[in-house]
Enzyme design. Structure first.
Site, PDB file in Angstrom:
ATOM      1  N   ASP A  69       0.808  -1.213   0.000  1.00  0.00           N
ATOM      2  CA  ASP A  69       0.000   0.000   0.000  1.00  0.00           C
ATOM      3  C   ASP A  69       0.846   1.269   0.000  1.00  0.00           C
ATOM      4  O   ASP A  69       2.075   1.220   0.197  1.00  0.00           O
ATOM      5  CB  ASP A  69      -0.983   0.005   1.190  1.00  0.00           C
ATOM      6  CG  ASP A  69      -0.358  -0.548   2.481  1.00  0.00           C
ATOM      7  OD1 ASP A  69       0.882  -0.595   2.568  1.00  0.00           O
ATOM      8  OD2 ASP A  69      -1.115  -0.920   3.375  1.00  0.00           O
ATOM      9  N   ASN A 138      -7.649  -3.366  14.272  1.00  0.00           N
ATOM     10  CA  ASN A 138      -9.036  -3.695  13.902  1.00  0.00           C
ATOM     11  C   ASN A 138      -9.095  -4.866  12.914  1.00  0.00           C
ATOM     12  O   ASN A 138     -10.121  -5.090  12.296  1.00  0.00           O
ATOM     13  CB  ASN A 138      -9.735  -2.457  13.315  1.00  0.00           C
ATOM     14  CG  ASN A 138      -9.070  -1.971  12.027  1.00  0.00           C
ATOM     15  OD1 ASN A 138      -8.074  -2.536  11.577  1.00  0.00           O
ATOM     16  ND2 ASN A 138      -9.621  -0.941  11.425  1.00  0.00           N
ATOM     17  N   HIS A 140      -7.361  -5.185  10.142  1.00  0.00           N
ATOM     18  CA  HIS A 140      -7.112  -4.899   8.721  1.00  0.00           C
ATOM     19  C   HIS A 140      -5.810  -5.542   8.243  1.00  0.00           C
ATOM     20  O   HIS A 140      -4.887  -5.781   9.026  1.00  0.00           O
ATOM     21  CB  HIS A 140      -7.156  -3.382   8.414  1.00  0.00           C
ATOM     22  CG  HIS A 140      -5.998  -2.588   8.920  1.00  0.00           C
ATOM     23  ND1 HIS A 140      -6.138  -1.356   9.517  1.00  0.00           N
ATOM     24  CD2 HIS A 140      -4.651  -2.802   8.899  1.00  0.00           C
ATOM     25  CE1 HIS A 140      -4.952  -0.876   9.828  1.00  0.00           C
ATOM     26  NE2 HIS A 140      -4.037  -1.730   9.467  1.00  0.00           N
ATOM     27  N   GLU A 145      -9.818  -2.259   5.253  1.00  0.00           N
ATOM     28  CA  GLU A 145     -10.462  -2.056   6.540  1.00  0.00           C
ATOM     29  C   GLU A 145     -11.667  -2.988   6.657  1.00  0.00           C
ATOM     30  O   GLU A 145     -12.109  -3.569   5.657  1.00  0.00           O
ATOM     31  CB  GLU A 145     -10.917  -0.585   6.651  1.00  0.00           C
ATOM     32  CG  GLU A 145      -9.774   0.436   6.546  1.00  0.00           C
ATOM     33  CD  GLU A 145      -8.904   0.538   7.808  1.00  0.00           C
ATOM     34  OE1 GLU A 145      -8.919  -0.378   8.654  1.00  0.00           O
ATOM     35  OE2 GLU A 145      -8.193   1.552   7.940  1.00  0.00           O
TER      36      GLU A 145
END
Ligand code: F6R
Length: 246
Positions: A69, A138, A140, A145
């Site tokens: 990313d 979380n 990800h 996400e």
């Protein structure tokens, strides 16, 4: 096939084990295509690989890499860009050919085309042999996400508040206002196509995410859980990150 879970004493042992796996991959196939992540978790592994390369134990001359990313709007010279991170932590310290390192361009004139070109280049290189991942608090993976589709491809994504907060806790950005809200990210479908996946998790802050990824159902609520059915998937944790799965 079930996930191969490896629990080690501490962060240093996780870094070494990940470096061992990458070294073995590159020795078995000198023209390997490797996928890399940024963030705090893989830093120790990159330091290990740099040291081993300097010591002549492994060479990356034939290797090509793809990174997961990049922040939208940051160019590779920006010290918080993922291109800068990879050059600084790994590429500048190993014998890889710079033109064989692929990090999405956060300031591409046409970001959508940049994502498409990234996917095409992975295909042209024959696919990724081994993709090294971290996991967000979380759940990800890359910037996929919660809610990201299992077959998602490289695309423009919006970061959640929790990710913006995690990345501005002083390790990287100093202030949430500095963190870009959008990024270019390989999709879950892109990652799942790698022939091997190695996911690292360290520290007690990751314990809930590790539990959801490994013990929970495969669910959009925890993107990492969507890798559970991959047939060559190793999840390497330190004891703190594994605290809720034993
Ligand atoms: C970054 C990436 C992210 C990180 C995750 C964990 O390329 O893929 O998914 O792996 O945010 O980050 P750290 O390791 O900083 O806790």
């Amino acid at each position: 096939m079930s996930v191969n879970v490896v629990v080690l004493e501490n962060k240093a042992a996780v870094a070494k084990k990940a470096a061992d796996m990458i070294e073995a991959q590159v020795k078995a196939k000198p023209a390997s295509v490797l996928g890399f992540a940024t963030g705090s978790t893989p830093e120790g592994c990159y330091a290990e690989l740099a040291a081993r390369c300097k010591a002549g134990k492994v060479s990356f001359k034939g290797v090509a890499t793809f990174n997961l990313d990049e922040y939208l709007g940051l160019d590779g010279e920006h010290d918080q860009s993922y291109r800068y991170f990879m050059n600084d932590r790994l590429f500048n310290h190993i014998d890889i050919r710079p033109w064989n390192t692929n990090v999405l361009n956060g300031v591409a004139a046409d970001p959508g085309f940049e994502c498409l070109a990234f996917e095409r280049k992975i295909l042209a290189c024959g696919g990724v042999d081994l993709w090294l991942l971290g996991i967000g608090n979380n759940g990800h993976i890359a910037f996929n996400e919660p809610g990201s589709a299992p077959d998602s491809r490289t695309r423009i994504v919006r970061l959640t508040e929790s990710t913006i907060k995690a990345n501005s806790d002083g390790r990287f950005f100093k202030n949430p206002l500095e963190v870009p809200h959008y990024a270019l990210s390989a999709g879950i479908g892109t990652i799942r196509e790698a022939r091997e996946i190695v996911l690292l998790a360290t520290g007690d802050g990751k314990a809930d995410a590790v539990k959801a990824a490994l013990k929970g159902p495969m669910s959009l609520d925890c993107p990492a859980s969507l890798l559970q059915k991959h047939d060559n998937f190793t999840f390497i944790c330190d004891k703190a990150a594994a605290a809720k799965i034993s």
